[in-house]
Motif scaffolding. Structure first.
Motif, short mmCIF file in Angstrom:
data_model
loop_
_atom_site.label_atom_id
_atom_site.label_comp_id
_atom_site.label_asym_id
_atom_site.label_seq_id
_atom_site.Cartn_x
_atom_site.Cartn_y
_atom_site.Cartn_z
N GLY A 1 39.56 4.13 48.25
CA GLY A 1 38.55 3.10 48.52
C GLY A 1 37.28 3.29 47.71
N ALA A 2 37.21 4.31 46.91
CA ALA A 2 36.01 4.60 46.12
C ALA A 2 36.36 5.67 45.09
N PRO A 3 35.53 5.79 44.04
CA PRO A 3 34.56 4.76 43.62
C PRO A 3 35.27 3.65 42.86
N LEU A 4 34.72 2.44 42.94
CA LEU A 4 35.34 1.28 42.32
C LEU A 4 34.70 0.92 40.98
N ALA A 5 33.63 1.61 40.63
CA ALA A 5 32.90 1.26 39.40
C ALA A 5 33.78 1.33 38.16
N ALA A 6 34.81 2.18 38.19
CA ALA A 6 35.64 2.38 36.99
C ALA A 6 36.21 1.07 36.45
N TYR A 7 36.54 0.13 37.31
CA TYR A 7 37.18 -1.10 36.89
C TYR A 7 36.27 -1.90 35.95
N GLY A 8 35.06 -2.21 36.43
CA GLY A 8 34.13 -2.96 35.60
C GLY A 8 33.64 -2.15 34.42
N ASP A 9 33.38 -0.86 34.64
CA ASP A 9 32.92 0.00 33.55
C ASP A 9 33.92 0.01 32.40
N TYR A 10 35.19 0.16 32.75
CA TYR A 10 36.26 0.24 31.75
C TYR A 10 36.34 -1.05 30.93
N LEU A 11 36.23 -2.19 31.61
CA LEU A 11 36.37 -3.47 30.92
C LEU A 11 35.16 -3.80 30.05
N LEU A 12 33.97 -3.38 30.48
CA LEU A 12 32.75 -3.82 29.82
C LEU A 12 32.15 -2.82 28.84
N PHE A 13 32.34 -1.52 29.11
CA PHE A 13 31.51 -0.55 28.40
C PHE A 13 32.28 0.53 27.63
N SER A 14 33.58 0.40 27.49
CA SER A 14 34.31 1.34 26.64
C SER A 14 33.83 1.20 25.20
N SER A 15 33.80 2.33 24.47
CA SER A 15 33.21 2.35 23.14
C SER A 15 34.16 2.93 22.10
N GLU A 16 34.09 2.41 20.88
CA GLU A 16 34.86 2.95 19.77
C GLU A 16 34.15 4.12 19.11
N LYS A 17 32.87 4.35 19.46
CA LYS A 17 32.06 5.35 18.77
C LYS A 17 31.90 6.66 19.53
N GLU A 18 32.04 6.63 20.88
CA GLU A 18 31.71 7.82 21.66
C GLU A 18 32.44 7.83 23.00
N ASN A 19 32.59 9.02 23.55
CA ASN A 19 32.99 9.16 24.94
C ASN A 19 31.74 8.92 25.79
N ARG A 20 31.93 8.27 26.95
CA ARG A 20 30.78 7.92 27.78
C ARG A 20 30.94 8.41 29.21
N ILE A 21 29.85 8.95 29.74
CA ILE A 21 29.73 9.25 31.16
C ILE A 21 28.74 8.24 31.73
N LEU A 22 29.22 7.32 32.55
CA LEU A 22 28.34 6.34 33.18
C LEU A 22 27.99 6.88 34.56
N LEU A 23 26.83 7.50 34.66
CA LEU A 23 26.40 8.21 35.86
C LEU A 23 25.57 7.30 36.74
N ASN A 24 26.00 7.14 37.98
CA ASN A 24 25.23 6.38 38.96
C ASN A 24 24.73 7.33 40.03
N ILE A 25 23.40 7.41 40.18
CA ILE A 25 22.82 8.27 41.20
C ILE A 25 22.28 7.39 42.31
N GLY A 26 23.15 7.05 43.24
CA GLY A 26 22.76 6.32 44.44
C GLY A 26 22.61 7.31 45.58
N GLY A 27 22.99 6.90 46.79
CA GLY A 27 22.99 7.85 47.89
C GLY A 27 23.90 9.02 47.57
N ILE A 28 25.09 8.68 47.08
CA ILE A 28 26.03 9.67 46.54
C ILE A 28 26.06 9.51 45.04
N SER A 29 26.12 10.61 44.30
CA SER A 29 26.22 10.52 42.85
C SER A 29 27.69 10.38 42.45
N ASN A 30 27.93 9.56 41.45
CA ASN A 30 29.28 9.39 40.93
C ASN A 30 29.21 9.04 39.45
#
Length: 397
Positions: A167-196
């Protein structure tokens, strides 16, 4: 044909969709409302953030939620009543935002409502293997749809559970579709109540994308500030910056087995809370620690869990950048520790062209767009996360 079904078909075939994404996090500070124009779907997805507001919750609203939030024993009458109550409050805030933006409900194709998480119970946390992974978000989609007159997609996490996820985290779906890069590996860090974070391998790499929780982000600091200062957060790390980290307490806090589990994994305030802090202080025989030193230690605890997790994820990888979103981005002490650990590798998510405060709300709009017009196979290369379209559809009539 039901006119609502016919409208769904029409929306699916449009060149773009206007979707309002909603996010209400564990901090309970307010409702993030993002008006998104989403072109295409799947790997052709492109998002424009047209408007964004965070509308504050009233103290009474927060107090009702806190009566049941992350508690194993609750009053079921309150739990039952909060489901429509949260939805009605969210609907009112949506209509308030639309009025400010000078838009009418009929101009909006859909609402993507995350709801308010009140309990998250993966088996890894509960250790009750006779019950499946579970999570509960309140804020009924039918109430939102009827009150706003807009089709509402809600309760996204249940499909993820049903298909074998946590049931979590679900961010991977949108992140994968919108922000994958040909130039670099990316860590998309979200620091909310829980960090992910979402790990996005460089396009063409043999590595797989995945998303995982790390541990506490702001939740323990926020809980401590609310209890001892009657404030929602430690704004600009004002209190923590005056303190000194207690290394004995920090070492005890870091002993939690969850922190060493393999990725991906999920957790919540059900584990990382003030009771967890008190247990650690008792075990370490720490008494009379000042508020400033306690907050400095909690800040360091959040930073250390994030740093340790990213170091594990990037072991052997040289070409990577970290892009930060969520409330923790505005905590200068926390960000300083991250930048010290990863020199020249940490940036605001704004560098990727999206308001970092709006990111989570936008990602739920993307999930709704995929359910309306997409194909679950677009995200089949996300590790240990089911390729599914998520969200229950509520018609306003």
């Amino acid at each position: 044909m039901n006119p609502g079904i016919a409208k769904l078909s029409d929306i699916a075939q449009k060149d773009y969709r206007l979707i309002i994404g909603l996010m209400s996090g564990t901090s309970l500070d307010g409702l993030d409302i993002a008006l998104c124009k989403i072109h295409g779907h799947g790997n052709t997805s492109r998002i424009e953030l047209l408007e964004f507001e965070t509308l504050d919750y009233q103290p009474e609203f927060r107090n009702w939620i806190r009566k049941i939030f992350a508690k194993r024993t609750v009053d079921q009458q309150i739990l039952c009543g909060l489901n429509p109550y949260i939805a009605e409050v969210h609907a009112d805030l949506i209509l308030k935002a639309l009025k400010k933006w000078e838009l009418k409900p009929e101009q909006i194709d859909a609402i993507a409502s995350h709801g308010q998480t009140v309990f998250h119970a993966p088996q890894s946390l509960t250790q009750v293997l006779s019950l499946p992974n579970s999570t509960l978000q309140l804020g009924d989609g039918d109430h939102i749809a009827v009150k706003t007159g807009i089709i509402c997609l809600s309760d996204f996490r249940q499909k993820h559970l049903a298909a074998g996820g946590e049931g979590a985290p679900l961010a991977a779906y949108g992140d994968y579709l919108l922000f994958s890069s040909e130039k670099e590996n990316r860590i998309l860090l979200n620091i909310g109540g829980i960090s992910n974070f979402t790990f996005l391998p460089q396009i063409g790499s043999e590595l797989e994308a995945y998303a995982t929780d790390l541990g506490p982000g702001n939740t323990m600091m926020n809980q401590y500030m609310e209890k001892h200062f009657k404030r929602e957060m430690d704004k600009d790390a004002e209190v923590a910056s005056k303190g000194t980290v207690n290394m004995l307490l920090l070492e005890e806090l870091l002993k939690e087995p969850f922190l060493n589990l393999n990725f991906p994994k999920t957790t919540g305030p059900e584990l990382f809370n003030l009771e967890y802090l008190q247990t650690a202080m008792k075990t370490a025989s720490i008494q009379d620690l000042s508020h400033e030193n306690t907050m400095a230690t909690l800040n360091a605890f959040s930073a250390k869990t994030i740093i340790n997790g990213i170091q594990r994820a990037t072991d052997g990888i040289t070409n990577f950048k970290i892009y930060v979103s969520g409330g923790g981005l505005h905590n200068p002490l926390l960000m300083e520790q991250l930048r010290e650990a990863f020199p020249n590798s940490v940036d605001s998510f704004e560098e990727l062209g999206l308001n970092p405060d709006a990111k989570e709300a936008c990602l739920f709009a993307v999930l709704a767009n995929e359910t309306l017009a997409g194909n679950p196979q677009s995200v089949k290369r996300i590790k240990d996360s089911p390729a599914v379209c998520m969200g229950k559809i509520s018609l306003p009539y």
